[in-house]
Design a protein around this motif. Structure first.
Motif, PDB file in Angstrom:
ATOM      1  N   UNK A  14      52.913  32.784   1.693  1.00  0.00           N
ATOM      2  CA  UNK A  14      52.838  33.332   0.342  1.00  0.00           C
ATOM      3  C   UNK A  14      51.396  33.131  -0.073  1.00  0.00           C
ATOM      4  N   UNK A  15      50.692  34.222  -0.364  1.00  0.00           N
ATOM      5  CA  UNK A  15      49.269  34.149  -0.666  1.00  0.00           C
ATOM      6  C   UNK A  15      49.035  34.079  -2.161  1.00  0.00           C
ATOM      7  N   UNK A  16      47.985  33.346  -2.507  1.00  0.00           N
ATOM      8  CA  UNK A  16      47.484  33.297  -3.880  1.00  0.00           C
ATOM      9  C   UNK A  16      48.516  32.820  -4.904  1.00  0.00           C
ATOM     10  N   UNK A  17      49.232  31.772  -4.556  1.00  0.00           N
ATOM     11  CA  UNK A  17      50.114  31.140  -5.531  1.00  0.00           C
ATOM     12  C   UNK A  17      49.210  30.354  -6.495  1.00  0.00           C
ATOM     13  N   UNK A  18      49.272  30.639  -7.790  1.00  0.00           N
ATOM     14  CA  UNK A  18      48.412  29.897  -8.718  1.00  0.00           C
ATOM     15  C   UNK A  18      48.676  28.390  -8.633  1.00  0.00           C
ATOM     16  N   UNK A  19      47.619  27.617  -8.713  1.00  0.00           N
ATOM     17  CA  UNK A  19      47.722  26.158  -8.624  1.00  0.00           C
ATOM     18  C   UNK A  19      48.738  25.620  -9.627  1.00  0.00           C
ATOM     19  N   UNK A  20      48.725  26.140 -10.849  1.00  0.00           N
ATOM     20  CA  UNK A  20      49.644  25.681 -11.881  1.00  0.00           C
ATOM     21  C   UNK A  20      51.097  25.940 -11.502  1.00  0.00           C
ATOM     22  N   UNK A  21      51.351  27.049 -10.814  1.00  0.00           N
ATOM     23  CA  UNK A  21      52.706  27.374 -10.362  1.00  0.00           C
ATOM     24  C   UNK A  21      53.112  26.427  -9.231  1.00  0.00           C
ATOM     25  N   UNK A  22      52.230  26.238  -8.263  1.00  0.00           N
ATOM     26  CA  UNK A  22      52.525  25.340  -7.142  1.00  0.00           C
ATOM     27  C   UNK A  22      52.728  23.904  -7.624  1.00  0.00           C
ATOM     28  N   UNK A  23      51.942  23.479  -8.618  1.00  0.00           N
ATOM     29  CA  UNK A  23      52.004  22.105  -9.116  1.00  0.00           C
ATOM     30  C   UNK A  23      53.098  21.876 -10.158  1.00  0.00           C
ATOM     31  N   UNK A  24      53.804  22.920 -10.570  1.00  0.00           N
ATOM     32  CA  UNK A  24      54.818  22.806 -11.622  1.00  0.00           C
ATOM     33  C   UNK A  24      55.907  21.823 -11.197  1.00  0.00           C
ATOM     34  N   UNK A  25      56.201  20.871 -12.081  1.00  0.00           N
ATOM     35  CA  UNK A  25      57.173  19.833 -11.746  1.00  0.00           C
ATOM     36  C   UNK A  25      58.335  19.809 -12.726  1.00  0.00           C
ATOM     37  N   UNK A  26      59.470  19.397 -12.216  1.00  0.00           N
ATOM     38  CA  UNK A  26      60.645  19.056 -13.014  1.00  0.00           C
ATOM     39  C   UNK A  26      61.133  17.726 -12.464  1.00  0.00           C
ATOM     40  N   UNK A  27      61.311  16.782 -13.341  1.00  0.00           N
ATOM     41  CA  UNK A  27      61.770  15.465 -12.905  1.00  0.00           C
ATOM     42  C   UNK A  27      60.816  14.777 -11.954  1.00  0.00           C
ATOM     43  N   UNK A  28      59.528  15.102 -12.058  1.00  0.00           N
ATOM     44  CA  UNK A  28      58.530  14.472 -11.210  1.00  0.00           C
ATOM     45  C   UNK A  28      58.356  15.120  -9.839  1.00  0.00           C
ATOM     46  N   UNK A  29      59.086  16.197  -9.563  1.00  0.00           N
ATOM     47  CA  UNK A  29      58.993  16.857  -8.253  1.00  0.00           C
ATOM     48  C   UNK A  29      58.390  18.244  -8.405  1.00  0.00           C
ATOM     49  N   UNK A  30      57.496  18.581  -7.485  1.00  0.00           N
ATOM     50  CA  UNK A  30      56.972  19.949  -7.433  1.00  0.00           C
ATOM     51  C   UNK A  30      58.126  20.858  -7.030  1.00  0.00           C
TER      52      UNK A  30
END
Length: 99
Positions: A14-30
């Motif tokens: 998957x190309x060009x996943x925005x950093x904020x999307x990749x780093x998005x967490x719920x309950x401390x997990x990406x």
């Protein structure tokens, strides 16, 4: 803006996943990383199905939408808090759905 390429295997990603999307967490997990970790080839004993691959794309889009809407969602939540009805015994007779 910073982006990531997330590799499915040696040739597909998957190309060009925005950093904020990749780093998005719920309950401390990406979210995306955790979802993929439960579907590694060694664990499943098979590669991802095309539906599972599409799910990652859909997940990334949903997370991006949440991030883009976050200020509006926060403002709506604040308005809801300010106008919320406090529950007490007097509210019991408001209607049959509240009993």
């Amino acid at each position: 803006f910073e982006f990531h390429d997330v590799f499915l295997n040696q040739t597909a990603c998957w190309r060009n996943i925005p950093k904020e999307v990749w780093d998005y967490t719920i309950g401390g997990y990406q979210v995306i990383k955790k979802w993929l970790s439960y579907r590694e080839l060694e664990l499943l004993g098979r590669p991802l199905t095309s539906d599972e691959v599409r799910e990652v794309t859909h997940m990334a889009r949903r997370i991006a939408a949440l991030l883009l809407l976050s200020s509006d969602l926060d403002a709506n939540y604040q308005r809801s808090r300010e106008t919320a009805v406090t529950w007490n015994e007097r509210n019991r007779s408001v209607g049959p759905c509240l009993r």
